[in-house]
Design an enzyme around this catalytic site. Structure first.
Site, mmCIF file in Angstrom:
data_model
loop_
_atom_site.group_PDB
_atom_site.id
_atom_site.type_symbol
_atom_site.label_atom_id
_atom_site.label_comp_id
_atom_site.label_asym_id
_atom_site.label_seq_id
_atom_site.Cartn_x
_atom_site.Cartn_y
_atom_site.Cartn_z
ATOM 1 N N ASP A 154 0.846 -1.193 0.000
ATOM 2 C CA ASP A 154 0.000 0.000 0.000
ATOM 3 C C ASP A 154 0.881 1.243 0.000
ATOM 4 O O ASP A 154 1.688 1.440 0.912
ATOM 5 C CB ASP A 154 -0.924 -0.002 1.225
ATOM 6 C CG ASP A 154 -2.081 0.974 1.075
ATOM 7 O OD1 ASP A 154 -2.325 1.463 -0.042
ATOM 8 O OD2 ASP A 154 -2.740 1.256 2.097
ATOM 9 N N ARG A 183 -7.994 3.440 13.671
ATOM 10 C CA ARG A 183 -7.088 4.569 13.934
ATOM 11 C C ARG A 183 -6.492 4.567 15.332
ATOM 12 O O ARG A 183 -5.366 5.043 15.526
ATOM 13 C CB ARG A 183 -7.822 5.888 13.685
ATOM 14 C CG ARG A 183 -8.351 6.068 12.269
ATOM 15 C CD ARG A 183 -7.261 5.980 11.235
ATOM 16 N NE ARG A 183 -7.786 6.257 9.890
ATOM 17 C CZ ARG A 183 -7.084 6.085 8.783
ATOM 18 N NH1 ARG A 183 -5.835 5.637 8.837
ATOM 19 N NH2 ARG A 183 -7.616 6.353 7.611
ATOM 20 N N GLU A 221 -10.681 3.748 3.894
ATOM 21 C CA GLU A 221 -9.772 4.550 3.065
ATOM 22 C C GLU A 221 -10.143 4.300 1.620
ATOM 23 O O GLU A 221 -10.074 3.163 1.138
ATOM 24 C CB GLU A 221 -8.303 4.178 3.321
ATOM 25 C CG GLU A 221 -7.816 4.638 4.687
ATOM 26 C CD GLU A 221 -6.305 4.489 4.887
ATOM 27 O OE1 GLU A 221 -5.682 3.660 4.197
ATOM 28 O OE2 GLU A 221 -5.763 5.218 5.743
ATOM 29 N N ASP A 262 -9.261 0.231 2.182
ATOM 30 C CA ASP A 262 -8.269 -0.208 3.168
ATOM 31 C C ASP A 262 -8.812 0.142 4.562
ATOM 32 O O ASP A 262 -8.490 1.188 5.122
ATOM 33 C CB ASP A 262 -6.942 0.511 2.874
ATOM 34 C CG ASP A 262 -5.858 0.167 3.882
ATOM 35 O OD1 ASP A 262 -5.949 -0.886 4.521
ATOM 36 O OD2 ASP A 262 -4.917 0.978 4.015
ATOM 37 N N LYS A 320 -4.322 -2.348 10.183
ATOM 38 C CA LYS A 320 -4.626 -2.401 8.750
ATOM 39 C C LYS A 320 -4.905 -3.817 8.254
ATOM 40 O O LYS A 320 -5.632 -3.981 7.282
ATOM 41 C CB LYS A 320 -3.426 -1.870 7.956
ATOM 42 C CG LYS A 320 -3.088 -0.412 8.240
ATOM 43 C CD LYS A 320 -4.009 0.496 7.485
ATOM 44 C CE LYS A 320 -3.520 1.929 7.532
ATOM 45 N NZ LYS A 320 -4.370 2.782 6.700
ATOM 46 N N GLU A 355 -9.388 3.994 -1.965
ATOM 47 C CA GLU A 355 -8.155 3.784 -2.718
ATOM 48 C C GLU A 355 -8.462 3.085 -4.035
ATOM 49 O O GLU A 355 -9.543 2.545 -4.239
ATOM 50 C CB GLU A 355 -7.176 2.885 -1.924
ATOM 51 C CG GLU A 355 -6.866 3.417 -0.533
ATOM 52 C CD GLU A 355 -5.621 2.812 0.102
ATOM 53 O OE1 GLU A 355 -4.796 2.227 -0.623
ATOM 54 O OE2 GLU A 355 -5.486 2.935 1.339
ATOM 55 N N GLU A 364 -9.637 12.263 8.002
ATOM 56 C CA GLU A 364 -9.526 13.612 7.447
ATOM 57 C C GLU A 364 -10.860 14.357 7.459
ATOM 58 O O GLU A 364 -10.904 15.543 7.760
ATOM 59 C CB GLU A 364 -9.010 13.543 6.010
ATOM 60 C CG GLU A 364 -7.565 13.096 5.885
ATOM 61 C CD GLU A 364 -7.237 12.815 4.426
ATOM 62 O OE1 GLU A 364 -6.922 13.763 3.697
ATOM 63 O OE2 GLU A 364 -7.331 11.644 4.009
ATOM 64 N N THR A 393 -4.826 6.341 0.331
ATOM 65 C CA THR A 393 -6.055 7.136 0.342
ATOM 66 C C THR A 393 -5.961 8.268 -0.669
ATOM 67 O O THR A 393 -4.966 8.993 -0.707
ATOM 68 C CB THR A 393 -6.271 7.730 1.748
ATOM 69 O OG1 THR A 393 -6.196 6.669 2.688
ATOM 70 C CG2 THR A 393 -7.604 8.426 1.850
ATOM 71 N N GLN A 442 -3.770 2.008 15.305
ATOM 72 C CA GLN A 442 -2.684 2.548 14.472
ATOM 73 C C GLN A 442 -1.838 3.563 15.244
ATOM 74 O O GLN A 442 -0.608 3.517 15.215
ATOM 75 C CB GLN A 442 -3.287 3.208 13.227
ATOM 76 C CG GLN A 442 -2.273 3.669 12.198
ATOM 77 C CD GLN A 442 -2.955 4.255 10.946
ATOM 78 O OE1 GLN A 442 -4.173 4.343 10.862
ATOM 79 N NE2 GLN A 442 -2.143 4.654 9.974
ATOM 80 N N HIS A 450 -3.674 13.815 1.177
ATOM 81 C CA HIS A 450 -3.844 12.867 2.287
ATOM 82 C C HIS A 450 -2.619 12.912 3.207
ATOM 83 O O HIS A 450 -2.755 13.047 4.424
ATOM 84 C CB HIS A 450 -4.057 11.451 1.749
ATOM 85 C CG HIS A 450 -4.121 10.412 2.826
ATOM 86 N ND1 HIS A 450 -5.143 10.364 3.759
ATOM 87 C CD2 HIS A 450 -3.287 9.391 3.142
ATOM 88 C CE1 HIS A 450 -4.930 9.350 4.591
ATOM 89 N NE2 HIS A 450 -3.812 8.748 4.242
ATOM 90 N N THR A 457 -9.039 -5.911 4.005
ATOM 91 C CA THR A 457 -8.894 -4.960 2.900
ATOM 92 C C THR A 457 -9.823 -5.444 1.795
ATOM 93 O O THR A 457 -9.683 -6.586 1.345
ATOM 94 C CB THR A 457 -7.438 -4.936 2.385
ATOM 95 O OG1 THR A 457 -6.555 -4.747 3.494
ATOM 96 C CG2 THR A 457 -7.224 -3.843 1.361
HETATM 97 MN MN MN Z 1 -4.188 2.705 2.970
#
Ligand code: MN
Length: 420
Positions: free
Chosen positions: A129, A240, A202, A236, A256, A204, A367, A353, A243, A136, A260
């Protein structure tokens, strides 16, 4: 001017004769095999192959369409991909009687998409990724380190990425279970273990790798597209809070790799060709191995939709475009192999992202809500800082042509509680 097929294709369909995206489907009876989408139908390539329609030197005497993944077809490379497209555009044309006028053959070759189950398009051996959207990276960096230090010093010199986990890449429609993990709030003395409280999506896109390069042999940037088959939509899913606690110093891990999701239909670079745009100039100019005068991006409109269990219809939360990526797919592939790393057919390389400059083009809740500080207001009066159990998150995208669309369908997933 749109091409015409004997298959009915409305102008807003994602799958006209110009598209012909590849996937792996399983009919009601029988094993998974390779197909392409047209309108609401799937064309069974394994039957056409059995009938000898792909007897051509590009296929090197291989039978690739009765397999349960695209991997063998991917390894054949662009001459075979182009030949397949040419043969199918001919067989499905309104002017070709072979399939059009043979009801029994049509019954064997064409299935309604609603009657088949889509499988992962490839055996994905490796998943990487990237982090290629400037906005982003800038937004996330601003949240973590302040606006002055938003971008790390390497960001404009190389396409930053991490190695993800291929085993938990799932087909669109798979339920997503809220993961457990270790988190620590800033004022707590010790961490705790439990379900994530900040589950995110996310938006993507990702490409599938075609022929491999040998270990130790980098792919020069002007040959990179020879190794890129086509693109899918990707979500994805990210936790948070997990993370934030785990990521230093080695990067994303359990925040993560719990899930996915990708869309079922792989849209080829050939289908995207009319929507190719030159890659905007980069400042600073990249090092030589990342520089290619014909480098390009695509004009692909992308949206994320959220539907909570209290809503009757989805609500658009992100509107963005593939052109918001700073690094190109050719640069990503050239950089990935620059040290001699060998990519393999079916490897999945994702964009990161895709956020743009405007607020509505932010591609994740992190975001959109600025880490939960400004909750999203939904059309039915609900608010969201993060995704909640029962929420359905759906990502879709297409290129708008003159009277037709080259679409990607959708990638969707519903969130279930961790105890279900
Ligand atoms: Mn990602």
């Amino acid at each position: 001017m749109a091409l015409r097929s004997f298959v009915e294709v409305p102008p807003d369909s994602h799958f006209p004769l110009e598209n012909l995206p590849f996937g792996v489907f399983q009919p009601k009876q029988g094993r998974p095999r390779v197909g392409v989408a047209i309108g609401d139908l799937v064309v069974d390539l394994s039957v056409l192959e059995e009938l000898g329609h792909f007897h051509s030197p590009e296929f090197q005497d291989q039978r690739v369409f009765s397999e349960e993944s695209l991997n063998s077809f991917l390894s054949l490379g662009r001459p075979a991909w182009r030949k397949t497209r040419e043969i199918l555009q001919h067989l499905l044309s309104a002017d070709t009687p072979m399939l059009r006028d043979d009801a029994r053959l049509r019954e064997r070759v064409l299935h309604a998409q609603k009657d088949v189950v889509m499988r992962l398009p490839a055996r994905i051996g490796n998943y990487t990724d990237f982090y290629s959207s400037y906005h982003h990276a800038h937004n996330v960096g601003t949240m973590l380190r302040g606006a002055e230090n938003a971008l790390m010093p390497n960001w404009k010199w190389l396409p930053v990425a991490y190695h993800g986990r291929a085993s938990s890449v799932v087909m669109s429609g798979t339920d997503v279970r809220r993961p457990y993990g270790q988190t620590k709030s800033p004022d707590a003395v010790v961490p705790t273990f439990g379900p994530t409280k900040s589950l995110d999506y996310e938006l993507e896109m990702a490409f599938l790798v075609g022929p491999s390069n040998s270990l130790g042999e980098p792919v020069p940037i002007d040959r990179a597209v020879d190794h890129i088959f086509g693109l899918v939509l990707m979500n994805d899913w990210s936790a948070r809070d997990i993370q934030a606690w785990e990521y230093q110093p080695l990067g994303p891990f359990l925040a993560k790799n719990f899930c996915t999701s990708i869309s079922p239909w792989v849209v080829t670079l050939e289908a995207l060709e009319p929507f190719r745009k030159p890659l905007p100039p980069q400042d600073p100019e990249p090092l030589t191995y990342l520089r290619w005068e014909n480098d390009f991006t695509f004009d692909i409109q992308l949206e994320a939709h959220l539907q909570t269990s209290a809503m009757n219809a989805p609500h658009v939360i992100t509107r963005t475009n593939f052109q918001n990526l700073y690094w190109s797919i050719a640069q990503q592939l050239a950089h990935h192999t620059a040290n001699g790393c060998n990519l393999e057919p079916g490897d999945l390389l994702a964009s990161g992202t895709i956020s743009g400059a405007t607020e509505e083009s932010r591609g994740c809740m992190l975001e959109l809500t600025w880490r939960g500080a400004n909750p999203l207001k939904l059309s039915n009066g609900e608010t969201r800082k993060w995704l909640e159990d029962g929420d359905i998150l759906n990502i879709t995208g297409y290129c708008q042509g003159d009277g037709y669309r080259i679409g990607f369908g959708e990638v969707s997933g519903q969130l279930s509680g961790s105890d279900e």
